[in-house]
Enzyme design. Structure first.
Site, mmCIF file in Angstrom:
data_model
loop_
_atom_site.group_PDB
_atom_site.id
_atom_site.type_symbol
_atom_site.label_atom_id
_atom_site.label_comp_id
_atom_site.label_asym_id
_atom_site.label_seq_id
_atom_site.Cartn_x
_atom_site.Cartn_y
_atom_site.Cartn_z
ATOM 1 N N ASP A 96 -4.605 4.008 -1.962
ATOM 2 C CA ASP A 96 -5.698 4.398 -1.069
ATOM 3 C C ASP A 96 -6.098 5.846 -1.310
ATOM 4 O OD1 ASP A 96 -6.089 2.076 0.710
ATOM 5 O OD2 ASP A 96 -3.978 2.410 1.210
ATOM 6 N N ASP A 116 -7.246 -5.974 4.109
ATOM 7 C CA ASP A 116 -6.594 -4.667 4.128
ATOM 8 C C ASP A 116 -6.538 -4.104 5.543
ATOM 9 O OD1 ASP A 116 -5.517 -2.249 3.483
ATOM 10 O OD2 ASP A 116 -7.249 -1.501 2.357
ATOM 11 N N MET A 156 -11.917 5.344 -0.662
ATOM 12 C CA MET A 156 -12.582 5.604 0.626
ATOM 13 C C MET A 156 -13.168 6.998 0.529
ATOM 14 S SD MET A 156 -9.658 3.878 2.972
ATOM 15 C CE MET A 156 -8.550 3.841 1.575
ATOM 16 N N MET A 171 -12.004 -5.036 5.251
ATOM 17 C CA MET A 171 -11.169 -4.133 6.044
ATOM 18 C C MET A 171 -10.905 -4.779 7.399
ATOM 19 S SD MET A 171 -10.455 -1.639 4.128
ATOM 20 C CE MET A 171 -9.447 -0.885 5.401
ATOM 21 N N HIS A 173 -8.313 1.697 -4.101
ATOM 22 C CA HIS A 173 -9.278 1.552 -3.003
ATOM 23 C C HIS A 173 -9.856 2.930 -2.690
ATOM 24 C CE1 HIS A 173 -9.735 0.490 1.594
ATOM 25 N NE2 HIS A 173 -10.902 0.665 0.991
ATOM 26 N N SER A 184 0.848 -1.196 0.000
ATOM 27 C CA SER A 184 0.000 0.000 0.000
ATOM 28 C C SER A 184 0.877 1.238 0.000
ATOM 29 C CB SER A 184 -0.893 0.005 1.245
ATOM 30 O OG SER A 184 -1.517 1.267 1.359
ATOM 31 N N HIS A 198 -1.330 -1.204 -4.236
ATOM 32 C CA HIS A 198 -2.595 -0.765 -3.630
ATOM 33 C C HIS A 198 -2.543 0.746 -3.407
ATOM 34 C CE1 HIS A 198 -6.209 -1.586 -1.154
ATOM 35 N NE2 HIS A 198 -5.750 -0.652 -0.330
ATOM 36 N N MET A 201 -8.542 8.781 -0.152
ATOM 37 C CA MET A 201 -9.403 9.177 0.987
ATOM 38 C C MET A 201 -9.825 10.634 0.818
ATOM 39 S SD MET A 201 -7.082 7.705 4.065
ATOM 40 C CE MET A 201 -6.384 6.050 4.030
#
Ligand code: DX5
Ligand code: ZN
Length: 222
Positions: free
Chosen positions: A40, A181, A74, A143, A72, A13, A38, A42
């Site tokens: 992320d 994750d 979020m 998660m 991913h 990640s 990965h 957000m």
């Protein structure tokens, strides 16, 4: 698209990487046994943190061609940005179950753009909510920490969730990938694979290691 592994995969990640040194960090992943990366995203609304967004993805895209980019999201209303993430090179686009009112439509949209479609579940969300959407889902991201931050402690209840989900997938003879994750490390990797996980996301465990390349290999061999 090239063929990428979809079982016994380690997905480093990028959130845990040194952002002042992103090029070298991504090169390390490219030259390692990890074939996935990965990412992320957000928004400070769905989760209480803001990570990075489109300009960073634009910059790293040329470095990621040899990787399966596992994005991913979020963020609230992730359907707003599906085409944009496709244009930025996402291979897998994962949205949160908790952020999608029309999850079926969102997954169809992601797949119509040529990406694989993933659904992430927060720690409190049971796998049973996927009963009527599993057939449409290429990846389920369980998660194992509350989303928003790297470096948190693994939530043990996840192991039971993996087993339940594995059963649901196998009973229907689906190819849906199970990804875990949060809080993955050398102590729990074997247990997660045994429970039925295919992909382990690893942030701090990899980028915080003295030898990240070796850590990726150790996690694959765990
Ligand atoms: C958390 C993110 C994770 C995070 C994992 O909200 O979704 O991908 O980067 O980091 P570690 O492996 O450090 O728990
Ligand atoms: Zn993540």
């Amino acid at each position: 698209m090239r063929d990428f592994p979809n079982t016994n995969v380690i997905a480093p990640s990028l959130l845990a990487a040194d952002f002042a040194n992103l090029k070298e960090e991504i090169k390390m992943v490219v030259n390692s046994k990890a074939k996935w990366l990965h990412l992320d995203i957000m928004d400070g609304v769905f989760v209480p943190n803001i990570s990075f967004g489109m300009p960073i993805l634009v910059s790293i895209q040329p470095l990621c061609y040899e990787l399966f980019t596992d994005v991913h999201l979020m963020i609230v209303q992730p359907e707003r940005y599906i085409t944009e993430f496709r244009n930025l090179g996402a291979s897998m686009l994962t949205v949160h179950y908790e952020a999608c009112t029309h999850l079926h439509r969102t997954l169809q949209h992601i797949k119509s753009e040529g990406m694989q479609a993933g659904v992430a579940l927060n720690p409190h969300t049971p796998v049973s909510v996927l009963e009527d959407i599993l057939e449409e889902t290429d990846l389920v991201c369980l998660m194992s920490v509350n989303p928003g931050f790297g470096g948190q402690k693994f939530i043990e209840n996840t192991v039971e969730k993996i087993k339940k989900l594995r059963k649901m997938i196998d009973e229907r003879q689906l190819k849906t990938i199970i990804e875990i994750d949060g809080g993955v490390n050398l102590h729990n990797a074997r247990k997660l694979k045994d429970a039925g996980a295919d992909v382990l996301v690893a942030g701090n465990c990899v980028f915080g290691a003295d030898d990240p390349t070796q850590m990726i290999e150790d996690l694959i061999n765990a």
